[in-house]
Write a protein that holds these residues in place. Structure first.
Motif, PDB file in Angstrom:
ATOM      1  N   MET A  66     -37.917  -3.857  -2.566  1.00 15.48           N
ATOM      2  CA  MET A  66     -37.118  -5.017  -2.164  1.00 15.48           C
ATOM      3  C   MET A  66     -36.955  -5.081  -0.654  1.00 15.48           C
ATOM      4  O   MET A  66     -37.112  -6.138  -0.053  1.00 15.48           O
ATOM      5  CB  MET A  66     -35.741  -4.957  -2.824  1.00 15.48           C
ATOM      6  CG  MET A  66     -35.778  -5.270  -4.306  1.00 15.48           C
ATOM      7  SD  MET A  66     -34.158  -5.040  -5.028  1.00 15.48           S
ATOM      8  CE  MET A  66     -34.542  -5.239  -6.752  1.00 15.48           C
ATOM      9  N   THR A  67     -36.642  -3.955  -0.041  1.00 15.90           N
ATOM     10  CA  THR A  67     -36.447  -3.996   1.409  1.00 15.90           C
ATOM     11  C   THR A  67     -37.774  -4.233   2.135  1.00 15.90           C
ATOM     12  O   THR A  67     -37.828  -4.997   3.088  1.00 15.90           O
ATOM     13  CB  THR A  67     -35.782  -2.707   1.933  1.00 15.90           C
ATOM     14  OG1 THR A  67     -36.433  -1.599   1.327  1.00 15.90           O
ATOM     15  CG2 THR A  67     -34.324  -2.653   1.626  1.00 15.90           C
ATOM     16  N   GLY A  90     -44.692   0.403  -3.269  1.00 14.18           N
ATOM     17  CA  GLY A  90     -44.137   0.754  -4.582  1.00 14.18           C
ATOM     18  C   GLY A  90     -45.044   1.733  -5.315  1.00 14.18           C
ATOM     19  O   GLY A  90     -44.565   2.727  -5.901  1.00 14.18           O
ATOM     20  N   ILE A  91     -46.327   1.492  -5.260  1.00 12.77           N
ATOM     21  CA  ILE A  91     -47.266   2.364  -5.963  1.00 12.77           C
ATOM     22  C   ILE A  91     -47.340   3.743  -5.301  1.00 12.77           C
ATOM     23  O   ILE A  91     -47.406   4.762  -5.983  1.00 12.77           O
ATOM     24  CB  ILE A  91     -48.657   1.679  -6.032  1.00 12.77           C
ATOM     25  CG1 ILE A  91     -48.561   0.494  -7.005  1.00 12.77           C
ATOM     26  CG2 ILE A  91     -49.730   2.656  -6.482  1.00 12.77           C
ATOM     27  CD1 ILE A  91     -49.749  -0.430  -6.988  1.00 12.77           C
ATOM     28  N   SER A 131     -40.317 -11.281  -1.358  1.00 13.99           N
ATOM     29  CA  SER A 131     -41.106 -11.776  -0.234  1.00 13.99           C
ATOM     30  C   SER A 131     -40.759 -13.237   0.045  1.00 13.99           C
ATOM     31  O   SER A 131     -40.688 -13.666   1.197  1.00 13.99           O
ATOM     32  CB  SER A 131     -42.596 -11.647  -0.519  1.00 13.99           C
ATOM     33  OG  SER A 131     -42.952 -10.291  -0.641  1.00 13.99           O
ATOM     34  N   LEU A 132     -40.510 -13.990  -1.013  1.00 13.34           N
ATOM     35  CA  LEU A 132     -40.072 -15.376  -0.838  1.00 13.34           C
ATOM     36  C   LEU A 132     -38.750 -15.407  -0.087  1.00 13.34           C
ATOM     37  O   LEU A 132     -38.567 -16.178   0.856  1.00 13.34           O
ATOM     38  CB  LEU A 132     -39.904 -16.070  -2.196  1.00 13.34           C
ATOM     39  CG  LEU A 132     -41.171 -16.506  -2.922  1.00 13.34           C
ATOM     40  CD1 LEU A 132     -40.839 -16.981  -4.334  1.00 13.34           C
ATOM     41  CD2 LEU A 132     -41.881 -17.617  -2.162  1.00 13.34           C
ATOM     42  N   VAL A 150     -26.811  -7.535   3.149  1.00 12.47           N
ATOM     43  CA  VAL A 150     -26.789  -8.009   1.766  1.00 12.47           C
ATOM     44  C   VAL A 150     -27.669  -7.157   0.852  1.00 12.47           C
ATOM     45  O   VAL A 150     -27.198  -6.607  -0.143  1.00 12.47           O
ATOM     46  CB  VAL A 150     -27.227  -9.493   1.694  1.00 12.47           C
ATOM     47  CG1 VAL A 150     -27.145  -9.987   0.259  1.00 12.47           C
ATOM     48  CG2 VAL A 150     -26.359 -10.347   2.613  1.00 12.47           C
ATOM     49  N   ILE A 151     -28.940  -7.053   1.218  1.00 14.25           N
ATOM     50  CA  ILE A 151     -29.860  -6.447   0.264  1.00 14.25           C
ATOM     51  C   ILE A 151     -29.604  -4.958   0.059  1.00 14.25           C
ATOM     52  O   ILE A 151     -29.452  -4.502  -1.076  1.00 14.25           O
ATOM     53  CB  ILE A 151     -31.310  -6.713   0.696  1.00 14.25           C
ATOM     54  CG1 ILE A 151     -31.539  -8.224   0.629  1.00 14.25           C
ATOM     55  CG2 ILE A 151     -32.290  -6.002  -0.235  1.00 14.25           C
ATOM     56  CD1 ILE A 151     -32.858  -8.668   1.120  1.00 14.25           C
ATOM     57  N   THR A 152     -29.496  -4.207   1.153  1.00 13.55           N
ATOM     58  CA  THR A 152     -29.287  -2.769   0.992  1.00 13.55           C
ATOM     59  C   THR A 152     -28.041  -2.461   0.165  1.00 13.55           C
ATOM     60  O   THR A 152     -28.118  -1.704  -0.802  1.00 13.55           O
ATOM     61  CB  THR A 152     -29.250  -2.060   2.366  1.00 13.55           C
ATOM     62  OG1 THR A 152     -30.383  -2.504   3.110  1.00 13.55           O
ATOM     63  CG2 THR A 152     -29.296  -0.559   2.211  1.00 13.55           C
TER      64      THR A 152
END
Ligand SMILES: Nc1ncnc2c1ncn2[C@@H]1O[C@H](COP(=O)(O)OP(=O)(O)OP(=O)(O)O)[C@@H](O)[C@H]1O
Ligand SMILES: [Mg+2]
Lengths: 308, 253
Positions: B69-70, B118-119, B151-152, B174-176
């Protein structure tokens, strides 16, 4: 000559409320080189940005080869190459990659031979693997030109291409421009220098405060530039120009204390000698004489006065 | 569709990524290892099992989500902000491409990078814990959807941001927090009841829960609700992008 870019009554009001274009009409002919002259803030960049799709016009209509730049933007834009005024380039990118990106963005298939040709033409081939940030200002300017040419535009806008460019490169640039013209590419360039327009343009447009003041073939403008003015200050004011002097191109100053005579420096006879003797015959007493070459600035001033 | 242009943007953006491949590779590996050492080994030794899964394994999906996400957000926001900042956006605006082609190019590249990260984290995790993925296809789908939707979101932030501070602001503010409080490192059921309710307003909970389900077959919330949540989130992002396109917000004056 058919029109390739048509600008009709285009206005642009920026978000700040500033009206940068106040109803611009301009017909650019196919295959010509048009120089747009105008002082800082005249609206040259705004006009180009509006044609190229970087800003949206507030009013009016623009077409490129008959394609509306708003409703049919793909067809319109794919014909246009733009070399912006600012040296905007990705600093960490290699010259070759940034030029290839431009070609791709315009939907053109890969053509390494063509890219190589452009880079050679602009003397950038040796620098193809250099990062943009390692280049000098003049080289960056050339990279911008290479990017604009990478997608084989039919209409090329050059926004102050010679700002910060040395004499030699300027010459190279004009060679490139001449080659493009030979290929039938229409070229529009902006500049502050009349000499530059003189060197390569077919027509010259003058823009000031968001209005196009004139668009004329270069020769006509140059002729106007070649005019001189002789100001004859008089001892006593005259109410009007005496009949005896009616055959001369004379203007009376506002207070009647001077007569202004315009003449061509290029013609073999200026007519000054006969004018002066006729002046005496008419009984006018001269106090002083003064001549002045009319400059681009005079033309500006005249044009702006006419506007008011 | 100007596919050439989409490809050109994508390739150009990916080149930036490959230039710093070692960095792109190393930092997730390192941070994941650190998380395993700190959370998995140190804390995990005190927490036996969560939902029947060893704690070290339990945190893997959350860990991947946190990074994905980050990464997706920052990649995409930077990707479009940078041309705005240095002025090269003129070229995107004057090219015969639609706004959606620009979005696909940038978002596609940012999502690819995030997916890669991610992978890499997943692979690193295999060195530390014994992992079994119950629903591999669902896992991949969740991963890809998360990469795309964030990404959007990043793209929107990049368009909105007018300076570097603003660019950092949303991910940081916000995200973290949402990800940390979204059950990355714990199960919602471990919280006091009041907090459990509050947590349900955190959209990230649904993403992590669904993703975890694809690993272990157990989830905090229903898998379909998770899917719906990510669908709604993607829909909102697309809606905002549509609006940006319509109004030319902060791109075309
Ligand atoms: N984004 C903007 N917002 C508000 N005003 C603007 C903006 N861009 C330009 N202007 C104003 O519009 C006018 C025309 O600017 P423009 O850049 O078109 O001039 P120019 O003829 O290209 O000048 P120069 O020779 O200095 O490049 C200027 O007064 C400028 O301040
Ligand atoms: Mg300008």
């Amino acid at each position: 000559m058919p029109t390739v870019v048509s600008v009709e009554n285009v206005t642009k009001v920026y978000d700040s409320g500033f009206e940068a274009l106040k109803g611009v009409d301009l017909q650019i002919e196919e295959g010509e080189i048009l120089a747009l002259l105008g002082p800082n803030g005249a609206g040259k960049t705004t006009l180009i940005s509006t044609i190229c799709g970087i800003t949206t016009p507030s009013g009016g209509k623009i077409t490129v080869a008959g394609h509306d730049v708003i409703t049919d933007y793909r067809a319109a834009r794919s014909l246009i190459g733009l070399v912006p005024q600012e040296l905007s380039l990705e600093p960490f990118e290699k010259v070759m990659n940034t030029v290839k990106l431009s070609r791709g963005l315009f939907g053109k298939p890969k053509n390494d031979a063509y890219i190589e040709k452009i880079l050679h033409q602009l003397s950038l081939w040796d620098k193809r693997s250099a990062k943009v940030m390692e280049l000098s200002g003049g080289m960056k300017r050339r990279v911008l030109i290479a990017k604009a040419l990478s997608h084989e535009p039919r209409v090329l806008f050059l926004d102050e291409p010679t700002a910060g460019v040395d004499v030699e490169l300027r010459k190279d640039m004009w060679d490139v421009v001449a080659n493009l013209k030979a290929d039938g590419v229409t070229i529009i360039l902006t500049t502050h220098y009349i000499e530059e327009a003189e060197a390569i343009a077919d027509r010259v447009g003058v823009i000031n405060q968001g209005r196009i003041l004139l668009v004329e073939p270069k020769e006509d403008l140059m002729q106007r530039m070649g005019q001189k003015r002789l100001t004859i200050e008089l001892q006593d004011a005259v109410a009007n120009i005496p009949d005896a002097l009616a055959s001369y191109d004379l203007m009376r100053s506002g207070d009647g204390m001077a007569l202004i005579y315009s003449y061509e420096t290029t013609s073999s006879r200026t007519g000054i000698t006969t004018l002066l003797s006729d002046l005496q015959k008419a009984g006018l007493q001269m106090k002083d004489l003064q001549t002045r070459q009319s400059s681009l600035e005079d033309i500006f001033v005249d044009l702006v006065k006419e506007e008011a | 569709m100007n596919f050439q242009a989409i490809k050109a943007i994508y390739v150009f953006e990916m080149a930036r990524f490959f230039r710093t491949l070692a960095q792109s590779f190393l930092s997730p590996v390192l941070s994941t290892s650190l998380y395993f050492v700190v959370f998995g080994a140190a804390i995990g030794s005190r927490i036996e099992q969560v939902d029947g899964v060893s704690y070290a394994a339990f945190i893997v999906p959350g860990l991947i989500m946190l990074s994905v996400m980050t990464q997706a957000t920052s990649n995409a926001s930077f990707g479009i902000y940078f041309p705005k900042f240095i002025g090269t956006i003129y070229e995107l605006l004057s090219a015969p491409i639609s706004f959606f082609e620009i979005v696909i190019g940038y978002v596609g590249a940012a999502a690819t990078k995030a997916l890669f990260v991610g992978i890499v984290i997943l692979a690193t995790a295999y060195f530390f814990v014994d992992l079994q993925i119950a629903h591999p296809i669902a896992m991949l789908a969740f991963l890809v959807l998360t990469c795309l939707s964030f990404s959007l979101l990043g793209f929107i932030i990049g368009i909105w941001a007018q300076n570097f501070e603003q660019l950092q602001l949303i991910p940081l503010l916000v995200i973290t927090p949402l990800v940390f409080l979204g059950g990355s490192f714990y199960s919602i059921s471990m919280l006091p009841p009041a907090w459990q309710t509050i947590t349900l307003f955190n959209p990230v909970v649904y993403l992590i829960s669904g993703f975890r389900w694809s690993f272990f077959g157990v989830a905090d919330v229903d898998i379909w609700i998770s899917l719906m949540a990510i669908g709604i989130f993607t829909g909102i992002c697309l809606g905002v992008i549509w609006w940006i396109f319509k109004t030319g917000y902060r791109i075309r004056s």
